[in-house]
Design an enzyme around this catalytic site. Structure first.
Site: not given
Ligand SMILES: Cc1cc2nc3c(=O)[nH]c(=O)nc-3n(C[C@H](O)[C@H](O)[C@H](O)COP(=O)(O)OP(=O)(O)OC[C@H]3O[C@@H](n4cnc5c(N)ncnc54)[C@H](O)[C@@H]3O)c2cc1C
Length: 292
Positions: A170
């Site tokens: 992570r």
């Molecule tokens: C139901 C559920 C299940 C999940 N299961 C998992 C799992 O199995 N494994 C896991 O690892 N995580 C899991 N997560 C957490 C989450 O989904 C991941 O961390 C996901 O990769 C975040 O992506 P996002 O686009 O939603 O990022 P965001 O929440 O929008 O952003 C997260 C971070 O990434 C940065 N960011 C986003 N896009 C960019 C970009 N293009 N360039 C630079 N920085 C950027 C943001 O600034 C922020 O700091 C889960 C979450 C939920 C709600």
């Protein structure tokens, strides 16, 4: 809006961020922009840099908690098609930072390319996944990443190849402002078998996390290979509430925001979980959730 002269068509002021997050919580961004091209993105970033305006990126909002008071500065959202393109050449898939991870997984599987299907059910975008090296027990996104193109806070574009990319549990070395796109090198496989595998993994994943209708986020890293959810459960915290925020009954590493919850109640619940898990188990939990 002198700061963003000529970019008014992509910048909005005082935009509520709650609808862009899985928690559906938090206040407004002073400025919110959805650029339609890399050039527009670069102008927004450069102007902000020159005027000392803080800039943040929001992807799918599945790993972000926005404060109730909102945030100063600019929040960028790569929602335009220019940032969501997915291309396949041989065993390599290149995807934009704003592309949904689920789309990249389904494209790869359809093309008979294996590896990313292990991440089925992880919500959000390619950029968000690379920023935090998202993954499951089957592996993480970093292990398949061969190249990433980023934009720095000054608006410069750089490319990182394998030798300058570091991924750990992570954690990722990709800490520039914007992840523009990335290339994944995958394994040749059989599309039908990969589809079956993906479907099975998706059923298992769904059964272990809160219902899709709930406003929820995962909160803590698994410390040293131990399951954070089990530690929270052992500490007797399942169902614990602060205001309208509660520890999920289905998976204790998720907080659910019930109607009327605030970001502050989530922050307080996180502090309570950390303190009680430490008291009862001696383990210090660390959030993966990005608390703005
Ligand atoms: C139901 C559920 C299940 C999940 N299961 C998992 C799992 O199995 N494994 C896991 O690892 N995580 C899991 N997560 C957490 C989450 O989904 C991941 O961390 C996901 O990769 C975040 O992506 P996002 O686009 O939603 O990022 P965001 O929440 O929008 O952003 C997260 C971070 O990434 C940065 N960011 C986003 N896009 C960019 C970009 N293009 N360039 C630079 N920085 C950027 C943001 O600034 C922020 O700091 C889960 C979450 C939920 C709600």
């Amino acid at each position: 809006m002198e700061l963003f002269d000529g970019l008014e068509h992509v910048v909005r002021e005082n935009e509520s961020l709650a609808p862009y997050t899985w928690f559906r919580l938090g206040g407004a961004a002073q400025y919110f922009a959805e650029p339609t091209t890399v050039d527009e993105l670069s102008l927004l970033v450069q102007r902000s840099y020159e005027h000392d305006v803080p800039v943040r990126l929001i992807g799918g909002g599945s790993n972000v908690l926005v404060p109730d008071a909102g945030v100063e500065g600019l929040v960028l959202h790569l929602s335009a098609p220019a940032f969501a393109e997915i291309g396949v050449t041989d065993n390599q898939v290149t995807a934009g930072g704003g592309a949904k991870l689920s789309h990249v997984i389904s494209t790869s599987v359809r093309e008979g390319l294996g590896g990313l299907e292990q991440m089925v059910g992880v919500p959000g975008t390619v950029g968000g996944a690379l920023h935090g090296n998202a993954g499951t027990q089957g592996g993480d996104i970093g292990q398949w990443t061969r190249r990433a193109r980023v934009m720095t806070r000054a608006g410069e574009i750089r490319t990182h190849e394998t030798d300058s990319l570091n991924f750990a549990y992570r954690r990722s070395s990709l800490d520039e402002l914007v992840i523009l796109d990335a290339t994944f090198e995958l394994e040749q496989g059989d599309s039908k078998q990969l589809t079956k595998r993906m479907q099975t993994l998706w059923i298992i994943k769904k059964s272990k996390q809160p219902k899709t209708t709930e406003n929820t986020c995962a909160v803590f890293r698994d410390p040293g290979g131990v399951d954070a959810a089990s530690l929270i459960e052992q500490a007797g915290l399942k169902g614990t509430e602060v205001g309208q925020a509660s520890v999920s009954e289905r998976n204790a590493n998720f907080i659910v925001a019930q109607p009327g919850a605030t970001s502050q109640s989530v922050v307080e619940l996180i502090a309570k979980i950390k303190a009680q898990v430490f008291d009862r188990t001696g383990v210090e939990l660390e959030p993966t959730l990005n608390i703005w």
